[in-house]
Design an enzyme around this catalytic site. Structure first.
Site, short mmCIF file in Angstrom:
data_model
loop_
_atom_site.label_atom_id
_atom_site.label_comp_id
_atom_site.label_asym_id
_atom_site.label_seq_id
_atom_site.Cartn_x
_atom_site.Cartn_y
_atom_site.Cartn_z
N CYS A 181 0.81 -1.23 0.00
CA CYS A 181 0.00 0.00 0.00
C CYS A 181 0.83 1.27 0.00
CB CYS A 181 -0.93 0.01 1.21
SG CYS A 181 -1.95 -1.45 1.26
N HIS B 162 -3.94 6.79 1.15
CA HIS B 162 -4.22 5.47 0.59
C HIS B 162 -5.67 5.11 0.92
CE1 HIS B 162 -4.21 1.29 -0.20
NE2 HIS B 162 -4.13 0.92 1.08
N ASN C 39 -9.99 -1.18 -2.34
CA ASN C 39 -8.58 -0.94 -2.02
C ASN C 39 -7.74 -1.49 -3.17
OD1 ASN C 39 -5.95 -1.14 -1.06
ND2 ASN C 39 -6.55 -1.90 0.97
O1 UT7 Z 1 -4.54 -1.69 2.57
C1 UT7 Z 1 -3.77 -1.66 3.71
C2 UT7 Z 1 -4.07 -2.55 4.76
N1 UT7 Z 1 -5.43 -2.93 5.02
C3 UT7 Z 1 -6.19 -2.21 5.82
O2 UT7 Z 1 -5.87 -1.10 6.21
C4 UT7 Z 1 -7.47 -2.84 6.30
C5 UT7 Z 1 -7.67 -2.55 7.76
N2 UT7 Z 1 -8.78 -3.29 8.38
C6 UT7 Z 1 -10.06 -3.11 8.01
O3 UT7 Z 1 -10.35 -2.38 7.08
C7 UT7 Z 1 -11.12 -3.80 8.83
O4 UT7 Z 1 -10.52 -4.43 9.93
C8 UT7 Z 1 -11.96 -4.85 8.03
C9 UT7 Z 1 -12.85 -4.14 7.03
C10 UT7 Z 1 -11.06 -5.84 7.34
C11 UT7 Z 1 -12.88 -5.61 8.97
O5 UT7 Z 1 -13.72 -4.71 9.67
P1 UT7 Z 1 -13.83 -4.79 11.26
O6 UT7 Z 1 -14.79 -3.76 11.64
O7 UT7 Z 1 -12.43 -4.70 11.82
O8 UT7 Z 1 -14.45 -6.20 11.48
P2 UT7 Z 1 -13.89 -7.43 12.32
O9 UT7 Z 1 -12.74 -8.07 11.63
O10 UT7 Z 1 -13.71 -7.00 13.72
O11 UT7 Z 1 -15.10 -8.42 12.21
C12 UT7 Z 1 -16.38 -8.12 12.81
C13 UT7 Z 1 -17.35 -9.23 12.43
C14 UT7 Z 1 -16.79 -10.62 12.67
O12 UT7 Z 1 -17.85 -11.43 13.13
P3 UT7 Z 1 -18.04 -11.75 14.69
O13 UT7 Z 1 -16.76 -12.41 15.11
O14 UT7 Z 1 -18.25 -10.43 15.35
O15 UT7 Z 1 -19.23 -12.66 14.70
C15 UT7 Z 1 -16.38 -11.09 11.30
O16 UT7 Z 1 -16.40 -12.48 11.15
O17 UT7 Z 1 -17.66 -9.17 11.05
C16 UT7 Z 1 -17.43 -10.44 10.43
N3 UT7 Z 1 -17.01 -10.24 9.07
C17 UT7 Z 1 -17.88 -10.07 8.05
N4 UT7 Z 1 -19.22 -10.09 8.02
C18 UT7 Z 1 -19.81 -9.89 6.82
C19 UT7 Z 1 -15.74 -10.11 8.58
N5 UT7 Z 1 -15.78 -9.88 7.26
C20 UT7 Z 1 -17.10 -9.86 6.91
C21 UT7 Z 1 -17.77 -9.64 5.69
N6 UT7 Z 1 -19.13 -9.68 5.71
N7 UT7 Z 1 -17.13 -9.41 4.54
#
Ligand code: UT7
Length: 341
Positions: free
Chosen positions: A115, A261, A291
């Site tokens: 990135c 980014h 992204n």
């Molecule tokens: O490009 C450079 C590097 N990348 C980044 O900067 C990305 C940084 N991280 C993020 O953007 C976020 O962490 C994500 C978008 C990847 C995830 O969002 P989050 O708010 O951090 O969600 P989480 O990982 O804490 O997951 C929350 C819940 C989980 O379920 P439980 O355990 O609460 O039941 C996940 O399993 O959301 C679930 N989940 C989804 N649900 C529906 C994870 N991905 C999905 C999905 N659809 N695609």
């Protein structure tokens, strides 16, 4: 003194638009979840049948940038190609792009900064230009993520984020005493966290470099500790922005547009809040592209210019954090031609 100026920009995304609802047909996710957690509404992916690499997307973006710069491909002294999704495992995409541009022996360099490809690439180009090693450098950031994603529910946290695309920037050394061009750069890397965003296989730590077990376990797909990357970005992006501003002897108020980014709209909103910036000072387009990693800042830059969010004399800052971990920021001021001063 020689200054590094942006002479032309270009962007290219494949025509296939993939909406959040399309992804919900493939995995357990929803438009609502994706919009709320990331801001993404749609992304562009290469054709399903394959055959399109990052050098192909990079070529289209480059053609536009080269034309706008008033260059021909033969003018290019050096090519820098940022990608984490090269056409093939090796050599890098820079060589394929060089050949597709019709060039024979122009030096070409791949950088694997994920990135932060643009902030690292711009810094390298600026150093090459100011040292006199090269005067016209083409930077290309391009990614084909879609072919490498786990499109089942297992991979949903990563799969919904990434889009394909390319951005290109023509950088040229110009003699001027005006305070323009690259004004400062601050780059960081922290290998301690190299494994929080990675693809494990193929790996030369084993023979063969990938086997059926690895594929069954999905270890050829990206792994991301999303929460940790998110928290780190929210902490480090303001820090590195202040450091780059201090180095350029500028303040937040001197910046006309922040071009971060595009990893997650919430990261950029948290950044704006922490820097006390009004919404219109931070450029976001993740809604349409997802992204696109090394392509995201050059695509955003090209769009910002097109939308006239950048004018002659505008001061901007590019900032990014991503896999490596790597993070950095570059302050840049656009040139005002003497006749327009
Ligand atoms: O490009 C450079 C590097 N990348 C980044 O900067 C990305 C940084 N991280 C993020 O953007 C976020 O962490 C994500 C978008 C990847 C995830 O969002 P989050 O708010 O951090 O969600 P989480 O990982 O804490 O997951 C929350 C819940 C989980 O379920 P439980 O355990 O609460 O039941 C996940 O399993 O959301 C679930 N989940 C989804 N649900 C529906 C994870 N991905 C999905 C999905 N659809 N695609």
């Amino acid at each position: 003194m020689k200054k590094t100026l942006i002479k032309g920009t270009g962007r290219y995304v494949p025509s296939r638009v993939v909406k959040n609802d399309d992804l919900a047909q493939l995995m357990d996710t929803s438009d609502e979840w994706i919009r709320q957690r990331t801001g993404i509404e749609e992304r562009h992916w290469v054709p399903e049948e394959g055959g399109v690499g990052s050098s192909d997307l990079g070529l289209e973006a480059s053609k536009i940038a080269i034309k706008r710069a008033g260059w021909t491909p033969e003018d290019i002294d050096f090519i820098i190609f940022g990608t984490l999704s090269p056409d093939i495992y090796f050599p890098g995409s820079a060589f394929f792009l060089q050949h597709k541009l019709g060039l024979e022996t122009t030096p070409a360099l791949d950088i694997r900064q994920q990135c932060t490809g643009f902030v690292y690439g711009l810094t390298i180009a600026d150093a090459f230009i100011r040292s006199g090693y090269a005067n016209k450098i083409l930077f290309v950031g391009a990614e084909v993520h879609s072919t490498g994603l786990d499109l089942s529910t297992r991979g949903r946290d990563v799969a919904v984020i990434f889009g394909d695309g390319a951005g290109a920037v023509c950088l040229e050394g110009v003699e001027t005493d005006e305070p323009v061009g690259v004004l400062s750069s601050v780059l960081h890397a922290q290998g301690e966290f190299a494994e929080i965003l990675k693809i494990d296989f193929p790996s030369h730590k084993q023979h063969p470099i990938i086997d059926e077990k690895m594929i069954r376990e999905g270890r050829h797909y990206p792994f991301m500790d999303g929460r940790l990357v998110f928290k780190t970005a929210v902490r480090k992006l303001p820090q590195v922005t202040y450091a780059a501003l201090e180095k350029a002897r500028l303040t937040v108020d001197d910046i006309d547009l922040f071009i971060p980014h595009q990893a997650n709209l919430r990261i950029n909103q948290a950044f704006a809040k922490s820097m006390k910036l009004p919404e219109e000072k931070v450029f976001n387009n993740i809604q349409k592209y997802g992204n696109t990693t090394a392509a995201s800042i050059p695509i955003a830059l090209d769009e910002a210019i097109e939308k006239q969010r950048i004018k002659d004399g505008s001061t901007v800052i590019f900032l990014a954090l991503g896999s490596g971990l790597t993070w950095g920021a570059v302050v840049y001021r656009f040139y005002i031609s003497p006749e327009r001063r």
